[in-house]
Design an enzyme around this catalytic site. Structure first.
Site, PDB file in Angstrom:
ATOM      1  N   ALA A   1      45.504  34.075  69.340  1.00  0.00           N
ATOM      2  CA  ALA A   1      46.606  33.272  68.787  1.00  0.00           C
ATOM      3  C   ALA A   1      47.388  32.429  70.004  1.00  0.00           C
ATOM      4  O   ALA A   1      47.805  33.013  70.998  1.00  0.00           O
ATOM      5  CB  ALA A   1      47.465  33.785  67.752  1.00  0.00           C
TER       6      ALA A   1
ATOM      7  N   GLY B   1      42.968  37.848  67.906  1.00  0.00           N
ATOM      8  CA  GLY B   1      42.451  36.711  67.163  1.00  0.00           C
ATOM      9  C   GLY B   1      41.136  36.048  67.644  1.00  0.00           C
ATOM     10  O   GLY B   1      40.417  35.587  66.937  1.00  0.00           O
TER      11      GLY B   1
ATOM     12  N   GLU C   1      38.490  38.263  66.209  1.00  0.00           N
ATOM     13  CA  GLU C   1      38.387  37.968  64.965  1.00  0.00           C
ATOM     14  C   GLU C   1      37.713  36.707  64.487  1.00  0.00           C
ATOM     15  O   GLU C   1      37.113  36.639  63.231  1.00  0.00           O
ATOM     16  CB  GLU C   1      40.026  38.165  64.278  1.00  0.00           C
ATOM     17  CG  GLU C   1      40.611  39.687  64.231  1.00  0.00           C
ATOM     18  CD  GLU C   1      41.885  39.378  63.236  1.00  0.00           C
ATOM     19  OE1 GLU C   1      42.063  40.030  62.485  1.00  0.00           O
ATOM     20  OE2 GLU C   1      42.688  38.970  63.914  1.00  0.00           O
TER      21      GLU C   1
ATOM     22  N   GLU D   1      45.859  44.585  68.648  1.00  0.00           N
ATOM     23  CA  GLU D   1      47.141  44.435  68.147  1.00  0.00           C
ATOM     24  C   GLU D   1      47.918  45.732  67.912  1.00  0.00           C
ATOM     25  O   GLU D   1      49.225  45.695  67.720  1.00  0.00           O
ATOM     26  CB  GLU D   1      46.769  43.734  66.570  1.00  0.00           C
ATOM     27  CG  GLU D   1      46.477  42.426  66.494  1.00  0.00           C
ATOM     28  CD  GLU D   1      44.914  42.149  66.791  1.00  0.00           C
ATOM     29  OE1 GLU D   1      44.378  41.053  66.960  1.00  0.00           O
ATOM     30  OE2 GLU D   1      44.223  43.274  67.114  1.00  0.00           O
TER      31      GLU D   1
END
Length: 682
Positions: free
Chosen positions: A63, A102, A105, A125
């Site tokens: 992100a 992210g 993911e 995370e």
């Protein structure tokens, strides 16, 4: 197409390239490019399969942190994920660099993943006190299975591509430097082989065997209870992974969101996220120009082959830098070399390095019995006995021996660096490099900037810290610098408080409950009371115990009694010594205290000392103090360190507590409390 994304069709394979320096973060610009590119390929009948690849040094890194909490428009991440996952054409994620958080993911929403051998993937995370919030806890178990997913997501470590292939995290390896060609070839083979288009979210074979087996998660929590004490994220991660086995995908995603929401709102996660940035901020020195030149360090001298000197040497050997190790006597030198070798051989026995690597590192050591062997070293680190006279004598000799431009460093943990530097004719070349023991393990490196230390020498030390995988915290000269000085009130208060009523076990239990690995009395017994009390000229509590032969664990008794397995139990003998010493000091027993009161008594003074260190300009910023205490003293990271913790407690409450103890609050602390300010927030 947006400037961030470019598309190309090669014999039926659509290639979407994302180029958003420096790390291809999932910013609004990247999301728009992905949305436009995938929609274009979906509408193009000539495109039969899609390859997503990134320009620059890495695949999508995660992100865009700068957008957190902001409404920046454009398609959101969920919409982009749905677009890719619901498409009718196979999508291959081509990974180089790192695909973490992210970024990985995102790769999991693609149908397949191919990576070069140097790439790393993972979901880290947990290190921020969070869980993967974009489907990672639901998709990863579906391709690696529940047991592997538990380890991967609660551990958070990046996984090298070859291991990722074994685990099923990726589907193929590309040749280094040929990712684009190999990814296109992989997509072509998928088309040639035919078969159904299976989304990760729809896979069941890896999770079905674990459905209805709640004992897996209970056992896993029990196994990790000690390691996870005080943390919230690992527990929520386990719940989310259980949902991947027990619920359908959409319900699992909803459960993941609920569990993520609990974490993002928690003090523990706020503390871990704060620390993540604090560690990176610590290397920044505001008055050091960014273009300051660094000096070459291609050879290092270490004076002293004891536990500290040997550990320091290992840092440089690990980085491939030759070390000349100097001792006064052959026996001490042989012992030091033997310990270094044993440390490496222990690592080899655990599979962390090969026998060849052990020999390669040992070959980088040149043993010597005279300081004259250091004449050509680029950096010389003194790690001799902590005495000003000895250190000044060593530096006076180095001044005559070391080549011009050599960096002269002291590993002193308390002494005045400027006084040491004054023994030379080149104080601008002198700096403090304070390693914490064991030096080859502990990540903290306090860099002590003397009054005359040059910018080039400081910049060199900062650059070197990265080379040897240390986290630097810059300190000005002051007794104990940052970590040792700030933490000293904790032990002082413990020694005072134990005379007033609370027992060693009461105090240790409170500090352990706060999150430290052990309390001050258990730690004293572990280190040795004869070591801690060494050099004191007055009667002390530790000294009274030592006189009775109670040295700590090694003698079977200190503040606690120990059995043959070194298991501790309360000691009547120690209690009597404490009572006798309290009577000698004229201190009355006031009875027990609550755990909360004990924590305040021991740790509020630490906060106060931190405020003084800031007032005096010893530390650059409050977060540097937190980094130093977390890395140097194992202060629990989920509290953020003493200064962040003080902000969560409330500075007015800290000031009130200090005043009740009869301790004068530091002016900076009192001023911030009065104005409603904080140390670490804005």
């Amino acid at each position: 197409m947006s400037k961030v994304g470019t598309t190309e069709v090669i014999d039926g394979i659509g290639v979407l390239t994302i180029d958003y320096p420096p790390v291809n973060a999932l910013s609004v610009h990247t999301r728009i490019a992905l949305d436009e590119g995938f929609r274009a390929f979906a509408a193009d009948d000539s495109v039969k399969a899609i390859v997503l690849i990134c320009a620059g040094r890495t695949f999508i890194a995660g992100a865009d942190i700068s957008e957190l909490g902001k409404n920046v428009g454009g398609p959101n991440l969920g919409e982009v994920f749905d677009l890719i996952e619901s498409g009718t054409k196979p999508v291959v994620a081509a990974i180089h660099g790192t695909a973490l958080g992210g970024g990985y993911e995102f790769a999991l929403t693609c149908h397949y993943r191919i990576a070069v051998p140097s790439a790393k993937v993972g979901l880290p995370e947990v290190n921020l006190g969070l869980l993967p919030g974009a489907g990672g806890t639901q998709r990863l178990p579906r391709i690696v299975g529940i047991p592997a997913a538990l380890d991967l997501i609660t551990g958070g470590a990046p996984v090298p591509a070859k291991k990722a292939l074994e685990l099923g995290m990726i589907d193929a390896l590309a040749e280094e430097g040929k990712l684009r060609e190999d990814a296109i070839a992989f997509a072509r083979k998928l088309l040639a082989d035919g078969g159904p288009l299976l989304r990760v979210r729809d896979r069941q074979d890896k999770v079905e065997p674990y459905r209805g087996k709640g004992e897996i998660y209970a056992d896993y929590l029990k196994k990790n209870a000690r390691q996870w004490r005080g943390f919230k994220a690992p527990y929520n991660i386990v719940k989310a992974i259980e949902a991947a086995a027990e619920l359908d995908f959409d319900a699992g995603i909803q459960r993941e969101r609920e569990l993520f929401g609990e974490l993002i709102a928690s003090t523990e996660s706020a503390a871990q996220r704060y620390y993540f940035f604090a560690e990176r901020e610590a290397a920044k020195v505001p008055d050091l120009p960014r273009d300051t030149a660094t000096l070459p360090v291609k050879s290092v001298g270490v004076i002293g082959a004891g536990t500290m000197g040997g550990g320091i040497a290992m840092n440089f050997l690990n980085a491939g830098i030759p070390v000349t190790l100097v001792e006064r006597e052959q026996a001490a030198l042989d012992r030091g070399l033997s310990v270094i070798r044993k440390n490496y051989e222990a690592s080899a026995a655990k599979g962390r390095m090969t026998a060849e690597q052990v020999e390669a590192r040992m070959a980088l050591v040149t043993p010597a019995l005279d300081l004259s062997a250091l004449g050509q070293a680029d950096l010389i680190i003194e790690a001799v006995f902590e005495g000003m006279g000895i250190k000044r004598d060593v530096f006076a000799q180095l001044d005559r021996i070391a080549k011009p431009g050599a960096v002269l460093a002291s590993n002193t943990s308390f002494l005045n660096l400027d006084e040491i530097a004054a023994a030379t004719s080149r104080p601008d070349s002198v700096i403090g490099l304070h390693f914490f023991s064991p030096a080859n393990v502990m990540r903290l490196l306090e860099i002590v900037r003397g009054a005359k230390t040059s910018n080039e020498v400081l910049a060199t030390a900062l650059a070197l810290s990265r080379t040897i995988a240390k986290v630097p915290v810059v300190s000005r000269v002051g007794h104990g610098f940052i970590a040792n000085r700030v933490m000293s009130p904790r032990s002082q208060q413990a020694m005072q408080l134990v005379l007033e009523g609370p027992s060693p076990q009461d105090i240790d239990a409170a500090i352990y409950g706060y999150g430290f690995a052990m309390g001050p009395f258990a730690m004293g017994d572990l280190v040795g009371l004869d070591v801690i009390g060494r050099g004191s000229n007055e009667r002390t509590l530790q000294g009274d115990l030592v006189k009775l032969g109670r040295l700590g664990q090694k003698s079977g008794g200190g503040f606690y009694d120990y059995d043959e397995a070194r298991k501790a139990s309360p000691s009547a003998a120690a209690a009597q010594v404490i009572a006798d010493f309290a009577a000698y000091k004229g201190i009355a027993n006031k009875g027990p205290l609550s755990a909360e009161a004990i924590v305040a008594r021991l740790l509020y003074p630490v906060v106060n000392e931190g405020a003084k260190v800031l007032e005096e300009g010893i530390a650059i910023r409050a977060s540097d103090i937190d980094v130093a205490c977390i890395l140097g003293y194992n202060w629990p990271v989920y509290t953020g360190g003493p200064m962040f913790w003080a902000d969560t407690v409330g500075l007015a409450k800290v000031v009130e507590g200090l005043t009740a103890m009869g301790i004068q609050p530091a002016k900076l602390l009192a001023d911030k409390a009065a104005s409603g300010g904080s140390f670490t927030r804005g």
